[in-house]
Design a protein around this motif. Structure first.
Motif, PDB file in Angstrom:
ATOM      1  N   SER A 145     -64.016 -13.137   0.271  1.00 28.64           N
ATOM      2  CA  SER A 145     -65.455 -13.450   0.255  1.00 28.64           C
ATOM      3  C   SER A 145     -65.777 -14.527  -0.772  1.00 28.64           C
ATOM      4  CB  SER A 145     -66.268 -12.182  -0.031  1.00 28.64           C
ATOM      5  OG  SER A 145     -65.977 -11.701  -1.330  1.00 28.64           O
ATOM      6  N   GLY A 146     -64.803 -14.873  -1.618  1.00 29.12           N
ATOM      7  CA  GLY A 146     -65.001 -15.980  -2.558  1.00 29.12           C
ATOM      8  C   GLY A 146     -65.313 -17.260  -1.798  1.00 29.12           C
ATOM      9  N   GLU A 147     -66.129 -18.118  -2.407  1.00 28.80           N
ATOM     10  CA  GLU A 147     -66.543 -19.373  -1.758  1.00 28.80           C
ATOM     11  C   GLU A 147     -65.996 -20.550  -2.553  1.00 28.80           C
ATOM     12  OE1 GLU A 147     -68.546 -20.092   0.983  1.00 28.80           O
ATOM     13  OE2 GLU A 147     -68.581 -17.978   1.586  1.00 28.80           O
ATOM     14  N   ILE A 148     -65.201 -21.373  -1.874  1.00 27.32           N
ATOM     15  CA  ILE A 148     -64.524 -22.485  -2.547  1.00 27.32           C
ATOM     16  C   ILE A 148     -65.188 -23.810  -2.182  1.00 27.32           C
ATOM     17  CG2 ILE A 148     -62.320 -23.723  -2.749  1.00 27.32           C
ATOM     18  CD1 ILE A 148     -60.999 -20.951  -1.970  1.00 27.32           C
ATOM     19  N   ARG A 149     -65.394 -24.638  -3.200  1.00 26.81           N
ATOM     20  CA  ARG A 149     -65.887 -25.998  -2.953  1.00 26.81           C
ATOM     21  C   ARG A 149     -65.027 -27.003  -3.699  1.00 26.81           C
ATOM     22  NH1 ARG A 149     -71.863 -27.672  -1.836  1.00 26.81           N
ATOM     23  NH2 ARG A 149     -70.511 -29.111  -0.696  1.00 26.81           N
ATOM     24  N   VAL A 150     -64.944 -28.222  -3.134  1.00 19.06           N
ATOM     25  CA  VAL A 150     -64.226 -29.321  -3.777  1.00 19.06           C
ATOM     26  C   VAL A 150     -65.230 -30.422  -4.079  1.00 19.06           C
ATOM     27  CG1 VAL A 150     -62.471 -31.120  -3.463  1.00 19.06           C
ATOM     28  CG2 VAL A 150     -62.068 -28.811  -2.557  1.00 19.06           C
ATOM     29  N   HIS A 151     -65.215 -30.902  -5.320  1.00 19.97           N
ATOM     30  CA  HIS A 151     -66.094 -32.011  -5.706  1.00 19.97           C
ATOM     31  C   HIS A 151     -65.247 -33.145  -6.273  1.00 19.97           C
ATOM     32  CE1 HIS A 151     -69.793 -33.971  -7.035  1.00 19.97           C
ATOM     33  NE2 HIS A 151     -69.114 -34.328  -8.105  1.00 19.97           N
TER      34      HIS A 151
ATOM     35  N   GLU B  38     -73.617 -13.892  -3.491  1.00 13.87           N
ATOM     36  CA  GLU B  38     -73.990 -12.517  -3.783  1.00 13.87           C
ATOM     37  C   GLU B  38     -73.083 -11.874  -4.837  1.00 13.87           C
ATOM     38  OE1 GLU B  38     -74.420 -10.102  -0.281  1.00 13.87           O
ATOM     39  OE2 GLU B  38     -74.762  -8.326  -1.533  1.00 13.87           O
ATOM     40  N   ALA B  39     -71.767 -12.119  -4.710  1.00 13.06           N
ATOM     41  CA  ALA B  39     -70.817 -11.500  -5.645  1.00 13.06           C
ATOM     42  C   ALA B  39     -70.492 -12.413  -6.834  1.00 13.06           C
ATOM     43  CB  ALA B  39     -69.541 -11.111  -4.908  1.00 13.06           C
ATOM     44  N   ARG B  40     -71.215 -13.513  -6.934  1.00 14.80           N
ATOM     45  CA  ARG B  40     -70.953 -14.505  -7.997  1.00 14.80           C
ATOM     46  C   ARG B  40     -69.464 -14.869  -8.020  1.00 14.80           C
ATOM     47  NH1 ARG B  40     -75.148 -15.405 -11.699  1.00 14.80           N
ATOM     48  NH2 ARG B  40     -73.844 -17.181 -12.194  1.00 14.80           N
ATOM     49  N   ASN B  41     -68.956 -15.202  -6.833  1.00 11.52           N
ATOM     50  CA  ASN B  41     -67.528 -15.511  -6.728  1.00 11.52           C
ATOM     51  C   ASN B  41     -67.270 -16.891  -6.127  1.00 11.52           C
ATOM     52  OD1 ASN B  41     -68.318 -14.845  -4.171  1.00 11.52           O
ATOM     53  ND2 ASN B  41     -66.787 -13.261  -3.836  1.00 11.52           N
ATOM     54  N   GLY B  42     -68.112 -17.842  -6.471  1.00  9.62           N
ATOM     55  CA  GLY B  42     -67.858 -19.227  -6.100  1.00  9.62           C
ATOM     56  C   GLY B  42     -66.769 -19.824  -6.985  1.00  9.62           C
ATOM     57  N   VAL B  43     -65.993 -20.751  -6.404  1.00 10.84           N
ATOM     58  CA  VAL B  43     -64.925 -21.423  -7.155  1.00 10.84           C
ATOM     59  C   VAL B  43     -65.020 -22.920  -6.893  1.00 10.84           C
ATOM     60  CG1 VAL B  43     -62.440 -21.658  -7.511  1.00 10.84           C
ATOM     61  CG2 VAL B  43     -63.396 -19.453  -6.832  1.00 10.84           C
ATOM     62  N   LEU B  44     -65.110 -23.686  -7.960  1.00 15.55           N
ATOM     63  CA  LEU B  44     -65.188 -25.141  -7.826  1.00 15.55           C
ATOM     64  C   LEU B  44     -63.858 -25.782  -8.215  1.00 15.55           C
ATOM     65  CD1 LEU B  44     -66.806 -27.801  -7.439  1.00 15.55           C
ATOM     66  CD2 LEU B  44     -67.451 -27.608  -9.851  1.00 15.55           C
ATOM     67  N   PHE B  45     -63.353 -26.641  -7.319  1.00 11.67           N
ATOM     68  CA  PHE B  45     -62.230 -27.524  -7.635  1.00 11.67           C
ATOM     69  C   PHE B  45     -62.848 -28.878  -7.969  1.00 11.67           C
ATOM     70  CE2 PHE B  45     -58.105 -25.734  -5.742  1.00 11.67           C
ATOM     71  CZ  PHE B  45     -58.563 -24.428  -5.750  1.00 11.67           C
ATOM     72  N   TYR B  46     -62.861 -29.231  -9.240  1.00 15.91           N
ATOM     73  CA  TYR B  46     -63.449 -30.495  -9.681  1.00 15.91           C
ATOM     74  C   TYR B  46     -62.339 -31.519  -9.914  1.00 15.91           C
ATOM     75  CZ  TYR B  46     -65.407 -34.036 -12.706  1.00 15.91           C
ATOM     76  OH  TYR B  46     -65.766 -35.247 -13.240  1.00 15.91           O
ATOM     77  N   VAL B  47     -62.474 -32.689  -9.269  1.00 16.16           N
ATOM     78  CA  VAL B  47     -61.491 -33.758  -9.448  1.00 16.16           C
ATOM     79  C   VAL B  47     -62.186 -34.998 -10.000  1.00 16.16           C
ATOM     80  CG1 VAL B  47     -59.718 -35.194  -8.353  1.00 16.16           C
ATOM     81  CG2 VAL B  47     -60.214 -32.913  -7.425  1.00 16.16           C
ATOM     82  N   GLY B  48     -61.756 -35.440 -11.172  1.00 15.27           N
ATOM     83  CA  GLY B  48     -62.198 -36.723 -11.732  1.00 15.27           C
ATOM     84  C   GLY B  48     -61.140 -37.749 -11.357  1.00 15.27           C
ATOM     85  N   VAL B  49     -61.430 -38.525 -10.299  1.00 12.25           N
ATOM     86  CA  VAL B  49     -60.385 -39.359  -9.686  1.00 12.25           C
ATOM     87  C   VAL B  49     -59.903 -40.438 -10.652  1.00 12.25           C
ATOM     88  CG1 VAL B  49     -59.853 -40.905  -7.765  1.00 12.25           C
ATOM     89  CG2 VAL B  49     -61.281 -38.876  -7.371  1.00 12.25           C
ATOM     90  N   ALA B  50     -60.827 -41.236 -11.183  1.00 11.87           N
ATOM     91  CA  ALA B  50     -60.419 -42.299 -12.112  1.00 11.87           C
ATOM     92  C   ALA B  50     -59.998 -41.709 -13.467  1.00 11.87           C
ATOM     93  CB  ALA B  50     -61.554 -43.299 -12.298  1.00 11.87           C
ATOM     94  N   ASP B  51     -60.601 -40.579 -13.806  1.00 13.44           N
ATOM     95  CA  ASP B  51     -60.272 -39.917 -15.075  1.00 13.44           C
ATOM     96  C   ASP B  51     -58.943 -39.161 -15.043  1.00 13.44           C
ATOM     97  OD1 ASP B  51     -62.658 -40.729 -16.171  1.00 13.44           O
ATOM     98  OD2 ASP B  51     -63.689 -38.820 -15.872  1.00 13.44           O
TER      99      ASP B  51
ATOM    100  N   ASP C 266     -66.931 -18.533 -10.873  1.00 13.44           N
ATOM    101  CA  ASP C 266     -68.196 -17.969 -11.352  1.00 13.44           C
ATOM    102  C   ASP C 266     -67.958 -16.646 -12.098  1.00 13.44           C
ATOM    103  OD1 ASP C 266     -70.907 -17.783 -11.785  1.00 13.44           O
ATOM    104  OD2 ASP C 266     -71.467 -17.690  -9.671  1.00 13.44           O
ATOM    105  N   GLU C 267     -69.035 -16.129 -12.690  1.00 12.66           N
ATOM    106  CA  GLU C 267     -68.898 -14.985 -13.605  1.00 12.66           C
ATOM    107  C   GLU C 267     -68.442 -13.698 -12.917  1.00 12.66           C
ATOM    108  OE1 GLU C 267     -72.903 -15.130 -15.146  1.00 12.66           O
ATOM    109  OE2 GLU C 267     -73.473 -13.421 -13.908  1.00 12.66           O
ATOM    110  N   GLY C 268     -68.705 -13.560 -11.618  1.00 12.45           N
ATOM    111  CA  GLY C 268     -68.232 -12.371 -10.893  1.00 12.45           C
ATOM    112  C   GLY C 268     -66.714 -12.301 -10.882  1.00 12.45           C
ATOM    113  N   ILE C 269     -66.075 -13.471 -10.865  1.00 13.79           N
ATOM    114  CA  ILE C 269     -64.610 -13.532 -10.919  1.00 13.79           C
ATOM    115  C   ILE C 269     -64.146 -13.307 -12.351  1.00 13.79           C
ATOM    116  CG2 ILE C 269     -62.583 -14.997 -10.546  1.00 13.79           C
ATOM    117  CD1 ILE C 269     -64.305 -16.506  -8.413  1.00 13.79           C
ATOM    118  N   ASN C 270     -64.759 -14.028 -13.265  1.00 14.11           N
ATOM    119  CA  ASN C 270     -64.335 -13.953 -14.674  1.00 14.11           C
ATOM    120  C   ASN C 270     -64.435 -12.549 -15.257  1.00 14.11           C
ATOM    121  OD1 ASN C 270     -63.885 -16.672 -14.466  1.00 14.11           O
ATOM    122  ND2 ASN C 270     -65.812 -17.252 -15.443  1.00 14.11           N
ATOM    123  N   ARG C 271     -65.402 -11.783 -14.753  1.00 11.98           N
ATOM    124  CA  ARG C 271     -65.541 -10.404 -15.218  1.00 11.98           C
ATOM    125  C   ARG C 271     -64.338  -9.541 -14.851  1.00 11.98           C
ATOM    126  NH1 ARG C 271     -71.234 -10.500 -14.095  1.00 11.98           N
ATOM    127  NH2 ARG C 271     -70.881  -9.913 -11.942  1.00 11.98           N
TER     128      ARG C 271
END
Ligand code: CA
Ligand code: CA
Length: 145
Positions: A28-34, A60-73, A81-86
């Motif tokens: 049920s975790g929600e993954i996004r790529v930025h 709802e479960a505060r279980n979003g996960v972001l994959f952040y990519v700084g391409v030039a960096d 999110d905090e539901g996972i970290n808990r």
């Protein structure tokens, strides 16, 4: 073209979106790529900012996960999110991150992201299994700025 525009082909992006769908069939975790070129902030601070801008705390479960990519960096962050970290240890994302970075070092960006996304799904399903009436709470499309 910016580094972000050149980072992945359209086909590669579609393959990554498919991997997100596949991972979200497991959990049920929600993954996004930025993707973006550059930030003046530290990558982790910027990832937190993007997480908020994309309203990723609205699951709802505060279980979003972001994959952040700084391409030039050449930066990469996995932010849950905090539901996972808990519920998980502090080093929960370490092996997923290592997997992605190993591929990135060979410039295998699509492969790295897909491997990381599937791995994240497999990791998360132990804590957040998918239910029959799961909702796609966050868009699967890659976001860019
Ligand atoms: Ca979902
Ligand atoms: Ca989703």
């Amino acid at each position: 073209m910016s580094a972000t525009e050149d980072f992945l082909t359209h086909e590669e992006e579609q393959a990554i979106v498919a991997a997100i769908r596949k991972a979200e069939d497991m959990t049920s975790g929600e993954i996004r790529v930025h993707l973006e070129d550059h930030t003046d902030l530290s990558p982790i601070e910027r990832a937190k900012e993007v997480f908020a801008q994309l309203n990723m705390q609205q699951t709802e479960a505060r279980n979003g996960v972001l994959f952040y990519v700084g391409v030039a960096d050449h930066s990469f962050v996995i932010l849950g999110d905090e539901g996972i970290n808990r519920r998980v240890a502090d080093d929960f994302w370490e092996c997923t991150k290592d997997l992605v970075i190993t591929h990135f070092k060979q410039k295998a960006y699509k492969k790295g992201l897909i491997a990381g996304i599937i791995n994240a799904g497999e990791q998360l399903k132990k804590y957040f299994p998918v239910s029959k009436n799961d909702i796609d709470e966050l868009p699967n499309e890659i976001s860019k700025s």
